[in-house]
Scaffold this motif. Sequence first.
Motif, PDB file in Angstrom:
ATOM      1  N   SER A 200       0.841  -1.193   0.000  1.00  0.00           N
ATOM      2  CA  SER A 200       0.000   0.000   0.000  1.00  0.00           C
ATOM      3  C   SER A 200       0.876   1.243   0.000  1.00  0.00           C
ATOM      4  CB  SER A 200      -0.919   0.005   1.214  1.00  0.00           C
ATOM      5  OG  SER A 200      -0.172   0.045   2.411  1.00  0.00           O
ATOM      6  N   GLY A 201       0.348   2.301  -0.594  1.00  0.00           N
ATOM      7  CA  GLY A 201       1.072   3.559  -0.651  1.00  0.00           C
ATOM      8  C   GLY A 201       0.479   4.432  -1.741  1.00  0.00           C
ATOM      9  N   SER A 202       0.784   5.703  -1.684  1.00  0.00           N
ATOM     10  CA  SER A 202       0.252   6.645  -2.664  1.00  0.00           C
ATOM     11  C   SER A 202       1.222   6.839  -3.811  1.00  0.00           C
ATOM     12  CB  SER A 202      -0.026   7.991  -1.990  1.00  0.00           C
ATOM     13  OG  SER A 202      -0.989   7.853  -0.966  1.00  0.00           O
ATOM     14  N   ALA A 203       0.663   6.918  -5.009  1.00  0.00           N
ATOM     15  CA  ALA A 203       1.446   7.245  -6.210  1.00  0.00           C
ATOM     16  C   ALA A 203       2.674   6.351  -6.336  1.00  0.00           C
ATOM     17  CB  ALA A 203       1.847   8.706  -6.191  1.00  0.00           C
ATOM     18  N   ILE A 204       2.456   5.059  -6.281  1.00  0.00           N
ATOM     19  CA  ILE A 204       3.561   4.121  -6.409  1.00  0.00           C
ATOM     20  C   ILE A 204       3.334   3.203  -7.606  1.00  0.00           C
ATOM     21  CG2 ILE A 204       4.116   4.136  -3.947  1.00  0.00           C
ATOM     22  CD1 ILE A 204       2.706   1.401  -3.739  1.00  0.00           C
ATOM     23  N   THR A 205       4.419   2.742  -8.157  1.00  0.00           N
ATOM     24  CA  THR A 205       4.389   1.713  -9.182  1.00  0.00           C
ATOM     25  C   THR A 205       5.299   0.584  -8.717  1.00  0.00           C
ATOM     26  OG1 THR A 205       3.952   3.237 -11.003  1.00  0.00           O
ATOM     27  CG2 THR A 205       4.937   1.117 -11.558  1.00  0.00           C
ATOM     28  N   ILE A 206       4.743  -0.602  -8.659  1.00  0.00           N
ATOM     29  CA  ILE A 206       5.529  -1.759  -8.227  1.00  0.00           C
ATOM     30  C   ILE A 206       5.903  -2.574  -9.447  1.00  0.00           C
ATOM     31  CG2 ILE A 206       5.493  -3.892  -6.900  1.00  0.00           C
ATOM     32  CD1 ILE A 206       3.757  -2.485  -4.875  1.00  0.00           C
ATOM     33  N   ASN A 207       7.181  -2.816  -9.596  1.00  0.00           N
ATOM     34  CA  ASN A 207       7.688  -3.574 -10.741  1.00  0.00           C
ATOM     35  C   ASN A 207       7.842  -5.055 -10.447  1.00  0.00           C
ATOM     36  OD1 ASN A 207       7.915  -1.262 -12.352  1.00  0.00           O
ATOM     37  ND2 ASN A 207       9.911  -0.772 -11.462  1.00  0.00           N
ATOM     38  N   ARG A 208       8.104  -5.362  -9.204  1.00  0.00           N
ATOM     39  CA  ARG A 208       8.408  -6.741  -8.859  1.00  0.00           C
ATOM     40  C   ARG A 208       8.004  -6.998  -7.415  1.00  0.00           C
ATOM     41  NH1 ARG A 208      13.482  -6.215  -8.664  1.00  0.00           N
ATOM     42  NH2 ARG A 208      13.804  -6.471  -6.431  1.00  0.00           N
ATOM     43  N   MET A 209       7.411  -8.155  -7.167  1.00  0.00           N
ATOM     44  CA  MET A 209       7.109  -8.588  -5.804  1.00  0.00           C
ATOM     45  C   MET A 209       7.519 -10.043  -5.657  1.00  0.00           C
ATOM     46  SD  MET A 209       3.450  -6.844  -4.814  1.00  0.00           S
ATOM     47  CE  MET A 209       3.669  -7.158  -3.055  1.00  0.00           C
ATOM     48  N   GLY A 210       7.854 -10.401  -4.445  1.00  0.00           N
ATOM     49  CA  GLY A 210       8.257 -11.782  -4.250  1.00  0.00           C
ATOM     50  C   GLY A 210       8.387 -12.150  -2.789  1.00  0.00           C
ATOM     51  N   TRP A 211       8.805 -13.369  -2.583  1.00  0.00           N
ATOM     52  CA  TRP A 211       8.997 -13.912  -1.247  1.00  0.00           C
ATOM     53  C   TRP A 211      10.412 -14.473  -1.121  1.00  0.00           C
ATOM     54  CZ3 TRP A 211       5.646 -13.505   2.748  1.00  0.00           C
ATOM     55  CH2 TRP A 211       4.340 -13.146   2.445  1.00  0.00           C
ATOM     56  N   TYR A 212      11.003 -14.200   0.016  1.00  0.00           N
ATOM     57  CA  TYR A 212      12.289 -14.758   0.385  1.00  0.00           C
ATOM     58  C   TYR A 212      12.114 -15.430   1.737  1.00  0.00           C
ATOM     59  CZ  TYR A 212      14.341 -11.919  -3.334  1.00  0.00           C
ATOM     60  OH  TYR A 212      14.655 -11.372  -4.547  1.00  0.00           O
TER      61      TYR A 212
END
Length: 120
Positions: A25-37
């Motif tokens: 969550s957050g304002s005016a953000i673009t997420i390129n990649r998400m993952g788990w470690y």
Amino acid sequence: QVQLVESGGGLVQAGGSLGLSCAASGSAITINRMGWYRQAPGSQRELVAKVTNSGTTTYGDSVKGRFTISRENRNTVYLRMNSLKPEDTAVYYCNAAGYYQIGIRDFDIWGQGTQVTVSS
């Protein structure tokens, strides 16, 4: 500020399944990649699985064929863990990388972690 909220995890017997979810969550953000470690006691943090905006997935060798990562929307990922083994026991951390649209400033952040314990 970007925040990650993790859910899921817990205790399961070997051979069982669990799911982990992570929402950014957050304002005016673009997420390129998400993952788990994950990080087990006395070990280094290692990649479990990650997915890019284009849908490209990468898995750690030890989980290939057993875990599946999916992007539920641009800011949420789900990790399905099947055929769990005792060696999968670790703290699992969500990770997200992207940028703030205002100022085009990059970020690469981590969640607080959630425990997964697999009993034999």
